[in-house]
Design a protein around this motif. Structure first.
Motif, PDB file in Angstrom:
ATOM      1  N   LEU A  16      -4.303   6.898   1.139  1.00 15.39           N
ATOM      2  CA  LEU A  16      -4.508   7.401   0.624  1.00 15.39           C
ATOM      3  C   LEU A  16      -4.291   7.656  -0.636  1.00 15.39           C
ATOM      4  O   LEU A  16      -4.569   7.708  -2.254  1.00 15.39           O
ATOM      5  N   THR A  17      -3.043   6.801  -0.736  1.00 14.02           N
ATOM      6  CA  THR A  17      -1.473   6.839  -2.303  1.00 14.02           C
ATOM      7  C   THR A  17      -1.318   5.493  -1.977  1.00 14.02           C
ATOM      8  O   THR A  17      -0.941   5.629  -3.867  1.00 14.02           O
ATOM      9  N   ARG A  18      -1.588   4.249  -1.875  1.00 11.63           N
ATOM     10  CA  ARG A  18      -1.209   3.383  -1.320  1.00 11.63           C
ATOM     11  C   ARG A  18      -0.134   3.247  -2.629  1.00 11.63           C
ATOM     12  O   ARG A  18       0.549   2.001  -3.364  1.00 11.63           O
ATOM     13  N   ASN A  19       1.185   4.091  -1.538  1.00 13.10           N
ATOM     14  CA  ASN A  19       2.378   4.404  -1.582  1.00 13.10           C
ATOM     15  C   ASN A  19       2.844   3.466  -0.296  1.00 13.10           C
ATOM     16  O   ASN A  19       3.276   4.386   0.877  1.00 13.10           O
ATOM     17  N   ARG A  20       3.948   2.419  -0.439  1.00 14.60           N
ATOM     18  CA  ARG A  20       4.373   1.903   1.082  1.00 14.60           C
ATOM     19  C   ARG A  20       5.547   3.523   1.037  1.00 14.60           C
ATOM     20  O   ARG A  20       5.792   3.458   2.083  1.00 14.60           O
ATOM     21  N   LEU A  21       6.570   3.434   0.214  1.00 18.48           N
ATOM     22  CA  LEU A  21       7.539   4.276   0.157  1.00 18.48           C
ATOM     23  C   LEU A  21       7.370   5.813   1.174  1.00 18.48           C
ATOM     24  O   LEU A  21       7.605   5.730   2.392  1.00 18.48           O
ATOM     25  N   LEU A  22       6.440   6.191   0.120  1.00 18.11           N
ATOM     26  CA  LEU A  22       5.647   7.547   1.102  1.00 18.11           C
ATOM     27  C   LEU A  22       5.204   7.312   2.264  1.00 18.11           C
ATOM     28  O   LEU A  22       5.673   7.939   3.280  1.00 18.11           O
ATOM     29  N   SER A  23       4.877   6.215   2.196  1.00 14.94           N
ATOM     30  CA  SER A  23       4.045   6.246   3.915  1.00 14.94           C
ATOM     31  C   SER A  23       4.752   5.789   5.261  1.00 14.94           C
ATOM     32  O   SER A  23       5.073   6.411   5.751  1.00 14.94           O
ATOM     33  N   LEU A  24       6.141   5.190   5.061  1.00 15.44           N
ATOM     34  CA  LEU A  24       7.242   4.881   5.611  1.00 15.44           C
ATOM     35  C   LEU A  24       8.218   6.098   5.500  1.00 15.44           C
ATOM     36  O   LEU A  24       8.284   6.328   6.663  1.00 15.44           O
ATOM     37  N   ILE A 234       1.606  19.797  -6.101  1.00 17.25           N
ATOM     38  CA  ILE A 234       0.672  21.911  -7.761  1.00 17.25           C
ATOM     39  C   ILE A 234       0.754  20.770  -8.800  1.00 17.25           C
ATOM     40  O   ILE A 234      -0.312  20.551  -9.847  1.00 17.25           O
ATOM     41  N   LYS A 235       2.187  20.600  -9.418  1.00 15.99           N
ATOM     42  CA  LYS A 235       2.705  19.947 -10.440  1.00 15.99           C
ATOM     43  C   LYS A 235       1.950  18.497 -10.926  1.00 15.99           C
ATOM     44  O   LYS A 235       0.954  18.448 -12.457  1.00 15.99           O
ATOM     45  N   ASP A 236       1.800  17.660 -10.388  1.00 14.66           N
ATOM     46  CA  ASP A 236       0.904  17.096 -10.147  1.00 14.66           C
ATOM     47  C   ASP A 236      -0.257  16.111  -9.758  1.00 14.66           C
ATOM     48  O   ASP A 236      -1.141  15.243 -10.593  1.00 14.66           O
ATOM     49  N   ARG A 237      -0.370  16.923  -8.908  1.00 22.44           N
ATOM     50  CA  ARG A 237      -2.106  16.516  -8.756  1.00 22.44           C
ATOM     51  C   ARG A 237      -3.355  17.926  -8.091  1.00 22.44           C
ATOM     52  O   ARG A 237      -3.170  17.915  -6.723  1.00 22.44           O
ATOM     53  N   ALA A 238      -2.580  18.333  -9.426  1.00 25.94           N
ATOM     54  CA  ALA A 238      -3.401  19.939  -8.929  1.00 25.94           C
ATOM     55  C   ALA A 238      -4.968  19.427  -8.623  1.00 25.94           C
ATOM     56  O   ALA A 238      -5.545  20.895  -8.468  1.00 25.94           O
ATOM     57  N   HIS A 239      -5.085  18.891  -9.900  1.00 26.73           N
ATOM     58  CA  HIS A 239      -6.889  18.260  -9.229  1.00 26.73           C
ATOM     59  C   HIS A 239      -7.441  18.201  -7.629  1.00 26.73           C
ATOM     60  O   HIS A 239      -8.744  18.498  -7.343  1.00 26.73           O
TER      61      HIS A 239
END
Length: 261
Positions: A16-24, A234-239
């Motif tokens: 969903l994010t392609r973010n390894r740190l967030l996934s970990l 809400i701030k960064d991904r409101a869409h």
């Protein structure tokens, strides 16, 4: 299944994010979450249902982003059906999640064409035949309703509620002490229960099957992280808020139908 869910959660968040740190971080928090440890170590069927539901979502997203869409979509259908069979509440939750995913990724599904979608539909129906055969039997219906708020498990709560209205005039007793009002009352109580900070972060459930009674479903330090997460989302991904809100509402409304929150 509890351990495998951690791996699937990592892969799902990364897709969903392609973010390894967030996934970990996500899978790491899941691995130390009290409710996940409790249901995993106790080997409850909800633990199996969670694994297959997340795996179904992962495979669905892989179908939406892959040239082998038909294969992944059939594997996703199998995973969702296994979740469907694992736990009573997922019989309501899984179809709604599939509908939500299908709507959100409708453009990707259109690329499959009528023939391939027909193959997936037939495959899905074949997997659900045992459910349809047994569900409409007396035993199947009894099994399904016992886990829900309108099952016979509510007798004790019904008697307790009657004690609160017994002193009212007869007309009011008739209005408030009936199956429809009591079912709605229990449903609203369950919904309210899902907004209890004490339940989630302090004491947890007093029911021995669901917790140890002196620790929340999540760690206290996760509460500010949750608030911060909502703010930045809400701030960064409101869409993308509509999909997340829909997911949350579906989970809340379906889970509140269960006998115990």
């Amino acid at each position: 299944f509890g351990s495998l869910t951690i791996l699937v959660a990592y892969l799902l968040i990364y897709l969903l994010t392609r973010n390894r740190l967030l996934s970990l971080i996500t899978s790491g928090l899941l691995s130390i979450t009290p409710w996940h440890i409790h249901f995993s170590r106790s080997a409850f069927e909800v633990n199996v249902a969670l694994f297959f539901a997340l795996l179904g979502m992962l495979l669905f997203l892989m179908a939406a982003h892959s040239k082998k869409s038909l294969l992944f979509l059939m594997m996703s259908s199998l995973s969702f059906v296994l979740s469907f069979y694992s736990y009573n509440v997922t019989r309501l939750l899984v179809p709604l999640l599939i509908i939500m995913l299908a709507f959100q990724y409708r453009k990707a599904l259109k690329k499959l064409g009528i023939i391939q979608m027909g193959i997936v539909g037939i495959f899905l129906f074949a997997l659900l035949v045992p459910f349809f055969i047994t569900f409409f039997s007396r035993e199947g219906a009894s099994s399904a309703t016992q886990a829900l708020i309108f099952g016979s498990n509510q007798i004790a709560q019904t008697v307790e509620f009657r004690a609160n209205v017994i002193g009212l005039p007869h007309l009011l007793q008739v209005i408030f002490f009936n199956k429809w009002f009591l079912t709605a009352w229990n449903y609203l109580n369950n919904i309210a229960g899902y907004f209890s900070a004490q339940f989630f972060f302090v004491s947890g459930s007093l029911h021995g099957n669901q917790g140890i009674g002196n620790y929340g479903m999540f760690h206290v330090f996760e509460l500010p992280l949750l608030v911060a997460g909502i703010y930045f989302f809400i701030k960064d991904r409101a869409h993308e808020i509509a999909a997340i809100v829909a997911w949350g509402i579906i989970a809340l409304l379906v889970a509140s139908l269960s006998f115990e929150v």
